[in-house]
Design a protein around this motif. Structure first.
Motif, PDB file in Angstrom:
ATOM      1  N   GLY A 100       0.836  -1.197   0.000  1.00 24.93           N
ATOM      2  CA  GLY A 100       0.000   0.000   0.000  1.00 24.93           C
ATOM      3  C   GLY A 100       0.870   1.246   0.000  1.00 24.93           C
ATOM      4  O   GLY A 100       1.740   1.430  -0.863  1.00 24.93           O
ATOM      5  N   GLN A 101       0.662   2.114   0.991  1.00 22.38           N
ATOM      6  CA  GLN A 101       1.441   3.342   1.116  1.00 22.38           C
ATOM      7  C   GLN A 101       2.701   3.143   1.958  1.00 22.38           C
ATOM      8  O   GLN A 101       3.491   4.071   2.122  1.00 22.38           O
ATOM      9  CB  GLN A 101       0.578   4.449   1.745  1.00 22.38           C
ATOM     10  CG  GLN A 101      -0.667   4.798   0.945  1.00 22.38           C
ATOM     11  CD  GLN A 101      -0.318   5.323  -0.432  1.00 22.38           C
ATOM     12  OE1 GLN A 101       0.639   6.087  -0.611  1.00 22.38           O
ATOM     13  NE2 GLN A 101      -1.102   4.921  -1.432  1.00 22.38           N
ATOM     14  N   ARG A 102       2.894   1.951   2.458  1.00 22.27           N
ATOM     15  CA  ARG A 102       4.040   1.689   3.319  1.00 22.27           C
ATOM     16  C   ARG A 102       5.054   0.836   2.570  1.00 22.27           C
ATOM     17  O   ARG A 102       4.720   0.094   1.641  1.00 22.27           O
ATOM     18  CB  ARG A 102       3.585   0.973   4.596  1.00 22.27           C
ATOM     19  CG  ARG A 102       2.527   1.736   5.384  1.00 22.27           C
ATOM     20  CD  ARG A 102       2.055   0.914   6.556  1.00 22.27           C
ATOM     21  NE  ARG A 102       3.150   0.595   7.480  1.00 22.27           N
ATOM     22  CZ  ARG A 102       3.029  -0.201   8.523  1.00 22.27           C
ATOM     23  NH1 ARG A 102       1.868  -0.814   8.773  1.00 22.27           N
ATOM     24  NH2 ARG A 102       4.062  -0.431   9.316  1.00 22.27           N
TER      25      ARG A 102
END
Length: 229
Positions: A100-102
């Motif tokens: 995801g965003q990580r």
């Protein structure tokens, strides 16, 4: 090869056993990571490199169950942004794992140097032989074609090779042979006559447009036909 790779099909590019994963500390210098700074491996298992469309996935799988331990997904085979070689070894890399965003970084490598070479080569080959060639083919297809047709008022001049050239040489040679030699410096009034050997027959020069001209033109037609094939 089509302009786009089939996104529905998976291609296994590499299967290797005894891959290792390490916890990566922050890089000690701006030059990059060093494998010598890593501690003992936190995981050992198999690695499988899989391509789907322009995407490559590095899948770390448990040796017994085959369960997925971690996966490094590389879009458009731009592996330089996701697979970083360490500065002190050719057998280890740092993988960027995105969720995801990580994202996180893990150390990855092989005990065998040949396995490490095969891993690096398969990533480079996929990018060069699939992704880059698709981009090149697409760019070539989008380039405008050059118009080679004749525009209004334009003409083409064609020179027939050898046209009349051999005839002039023959005529010049014949005329030179028929000229009398210059007068003697002793002032002799008599000019010796030129007589051809009895066995030689006199051949008059062929008139313009004879078989030699036709042979020249036939040679030209034959050469043009051969060049057009």
């Amino acid at each position: 090869m089509s302009d786009d790779l089939d996104p529905e099909l998976e291609y296994v590019l590499l299967n290797k056993r005894d891959a290792k994963v390490y916890q990566v500390p922050p890089a000690a210098s701006a030059s990059g990571h060093k494998a010598s700074d890593w501690k003992e491996a936190i995981w050992r298992g198999n690695v499988r490199v899989v391509a789907r469309g322009k995407e490559v996935s590095i899948r770390l799988l448990d040796s017994g169950s085959g369960n997925l331990f971690a996966q490094c997904v590389i879009p458009n085979a731009q592996y330089d942004s996701y697979v970083e070689r360490v500065v002190d070894s050719s057998r280890y890399w740092v993988l960027k794992i995105v969720n995801g965003q990580r994202h996180a970084f893990i150390g990855f490598g092989f005990s065998d140097r040949n396995d490490a070479f095969d891993f690096n080569a398969c990533l480079a080959d996929f990018k060069a032989n699939f992704v880059d060639k698709v981009h090149e083919a697409r760019a070539a297809a989008e380039m405008p074609t050059k118009d080679l047709s004749l525009k209004e008022g334009q003409t083409i001049t064609v020179s027939l090779p050898g046209k009349g050239g051999r005839r002039r040489e023959k005529a010049a040679g014949y005329e030179a042979s028929m000229l009398a030699p210059p007068p003697s410096s002793t002032g002799a009034s008599s000019i010796p006559s030129i007589q051809a050997p009895a066995s030689a027959a006199y051949v008059a020069p062929a008139p313009a447009g004879d078989a030699d001209d036709f042979a020249d033109f036939a040679d030209f037609q034959s050469a043009a036909a051969t060049g057009s094939q």
